[in-house]
Write an enzyme that holds these catalytic residues in place. Sequence first.
Site, mmCIF file in Angstrom:
data_model
loop_
_atom_site.group_PDB
_atom_site.id
_atom_site.type_symbol
_atom_site.label_atom_id
_atom_site.label_comp_id
_atom_site.label_asym_id
_atom_site.label_seq_id
_atom_site.Cartn_x
_atom_site.Cartn_y
_atom_site.Cartn_z
ATOM 1 N N THR A 1 0.787 -1.236 0.000
ATOM 2 C CA THR A 1 0.000 0.000 0.000
ATOM 3 C C THR A 1 0.822 1.290 0.000
ATOM 4 O OG1 THR A 1 -1.818 -1.104 1.096
ATOM 5 C CG2 THR A 1 -1.739 1.292 1.291
ATOM 6 N N HIS B 1 -1.472 -9.331 -0.635
ATOM 7 C CA HIS B 1 -0.845 -8.718 -1.808
ATOM 8 C C HIS B 1 0.559 -8.338 -1.393
ATOM 9 C CE1 HIS B 1 -1.264 -4.835 0.203
ATOM 10 N NE2 HIS B 1 -2.404 -5.332 0.645
ATOM 11 N N ASP C 1 -9.776 -3.338 0.239
ATOM 12 C CA ASP C 1 -8.576 -3.988 0.766
ATOM 13 C C ASP C 1 -8.855 -4.736 2.081
ATOM 14 O OD1 ASP C 1 -5.471 -4.197 0.776
ATOM 15 O OD2 ASP C 1 -5.937 -3.402 2.749
ATOM 16 N N HIS D 1 -3.099 -1.711 -5.588
ATOM 17 C CA HIS D 1 -2.722 -3.106 -5.856
ATOM 18 C C HIS D 1 -3.966 -3.965 -5.879
ATOM 19 C CE1 HIS D 1 -3.657 -3.747 -1.680
ATOM 20 N NE2 HIS D 1 -2.862 -2.734 -1.371
ATOM 21 N N HIS E 1 -8.468 -8.834 2.557
ATOM 22 C CA HIS E 1 -7.589 -9.531 3.497
ATOM 23 C C HIS E 1 -8.386 -10.487 4.381
ATOM 24 C CE1 HIS E 1 -3.811 -7.534 2.758
ATOM 25 N NE2 HIS E 1 -4.321 -6.335 2.946
#
Length: 453
Positions: free
Chosen positions: A70, A336, A189, A238, A193
């Site tokens: 990030t 990621h 994000d 990402h 996760h």
Amino acid sequence: MKLLVILLFSGLTTVCGGNSSHSLPPKLLLVSFDGFRADYLQNYEFPHLQNFIKEGVLVEHVKNVFITKTFPNHYSIVTGLYEESHGIVANSMYDVITKKHFSDFDDKDPFWWNEAVPIWVTNQLQKNRSSAAAMWPGTDVPIHNTTPSYFMNYSSSVSFEERLNNITTWLMNSNPPVTFATLYWEEPDASGHKYGPEDKENMYRVLKEVDNLIGELVHKLKVLGLWENLNVIITSDHGMTQCSKDRLINLDLCIDRSSYTLIDLTPVAAILPKINTTEVYNKLKVCNPHMNVYLKEDIPARFHYQHNDRIQPVILVADEGWTIVLNKSLPKLGDHGYDNSLSSMHPFLAAHGPAFHKGYKHSTINSVDIYPMMCHILGLQPHPNNGTFGHTKCLLVDQWCINLPEAIGIVIGALLVLTTLTCLIIIMQNRLSVPRPFSRLQLQEDDDDPLIE
Ligand SMILES: *[C@@H]1O[C@H](CO)[C@@H](O)[C@H](O)[C@H]1NC(C)=O
Ligand SMILES: *[C@@H]1O[C@H](CO)[C@@H](O)[C@H](O)[C@H]1NC(C)=O
Ligand SMILES: *[C@@H]1O[C@H](CO)[C@@H](O)[C@H](O)[C@H]1NC(C)=O
Ligand SMILES: *[C@@H]1O[C@H](CO)[C@@H](O)[C@H](O)[C@H]1NC(C)=O
Ligand SMILES: *[C@@H]1O[C@H](CO)[C@@H](O)[C@H](O)[C@H]1NC(C)=O
Ligand SMILES: *[C@@H]1O[C@H](CO)[C@@H](O)[C@H](O)[C@H]1NC(C)=O
Ligand SMILES: *[C@@H]1O[C@H](CO)[C@@H](O)[C@H](O)[C@H]1NC(C)=O
Ligand SMILES: [Zn+2]
């Protein structure tokens, strides 16, 4: 020939470009939805985002920078630099010389950020203009002694609505005017996760929420009368990939913890050996077939991840979907940070506004190309960077863009026309001269008196 065609057309566009200077300075809002993997767009429904794209441009894949984390990627977007050149080489860093530490929770020391100049600083220093930030890594840090004129300290508990309200207020009522603004949001994000991108049900729900936020953003800009003149870029840092408890790499099985300091763990581990680098490297190299182990000097050039003191002497890169641990169970179902050539690590980019075409799709650019494009839109002189402005020309209304297949088509077309014309002329000439064994001289004489036949 191709060059000639391009030259010809760029000449034409310059001549026909006309007066493109407006009295209002161009404005740009840069939005990041963290961890928005490129192919979510194909695999889920985004009615609001699709409406945005219909009237703007879409870049389906943005090749981001290694490591695909990030902080490093957000800083590459706003500087156009690879991580080794902007200095934010991970979310967790250690500087051997100053003995300073950096982490997501301790990121405010300008020391870490000062190796580059982000666009919000340049925007304020080059022109009499302001920048504003509703969060974005680095915007609450005085980089080169300059913060955006308007910003928020980072806090994940501030709602999207409050970020949006405040950033639009700043965009409307400030003097000198805010011409560059950022807006950052933690989803998808956080859920990526938590659930892993293969959890279709949960991701469907989360991505629907993200799409609704995009709807709110556009609605708000329209209500406030900002929509028509504001350039808006929606992108991300990402993607995300699925992890599994069956894909763990346990460093404790290979090497004693006391022989190294762990700076960063997964999926790219940064290892600082305590005494003998060779020994640490040799042990890790044979540890697990699902990770690559590099001495700093051997990190592949394509990563552009080597020339910085903050990159540690030994780097471990896990294969896609593998997690490096220290004798622990799987920490999260999605992650990621992996190799930036993996398409699961790529985000997308969509843009709308007076600077952009309407209804144009493009396959790919690099994330470092975004910076020179933004500088162009804002009329700023870019700092030296690793991006290529030419890669984004097709997105912009004030640029002539010609892609290779089109160029070849035009050249072949032109050749065909020329050949046909030449053939026709030759055939006509032959027809004319068939009944006459004698050529030119006679023909020329005849020209004076065509009725002789
Ligand atoms: C271009 O437009 C601006 C603002 O509309 C105007 O002030 C300027 O004179 C124009 N320049 C030319 C060359 O027409
Ligand atoms: C947003 O603006 C309001 C009104 O000015 C202010 O009270 C609030 O603190 C701002 N929020 C943040 C996170 O800065
Ligand atoms: C951010 O936090 C610092 C330190 O806590 C404080 O001094 C500063 O006023 C805050 N800035 C804003 C814009 O909220
Ligand atoms: C910058 O802009 C403000 C307001 O638009 C103006 O008052 C000020 O004089 C300008 N400064 C310079 C150096 O142009
Ligand atoms: C480091 O370890 C390697 C391999 O075990 C050994 O050959 C070398 O002599 C060691 N170097 C130092 C400086 O201890
Ligand atoms: C790893 O965990 C196992 C079982 O939980 C334990 O027996 C072992 O001592 C641990 N090893 C290290 C290096 O912590
Ligand atoms: C990236 O850009 C910086 C600044 O111009 C330059 O120093 C560096 O060598 C570039 N990196 C590559 C791989 O070209
Ligand atoms: Zn992120």
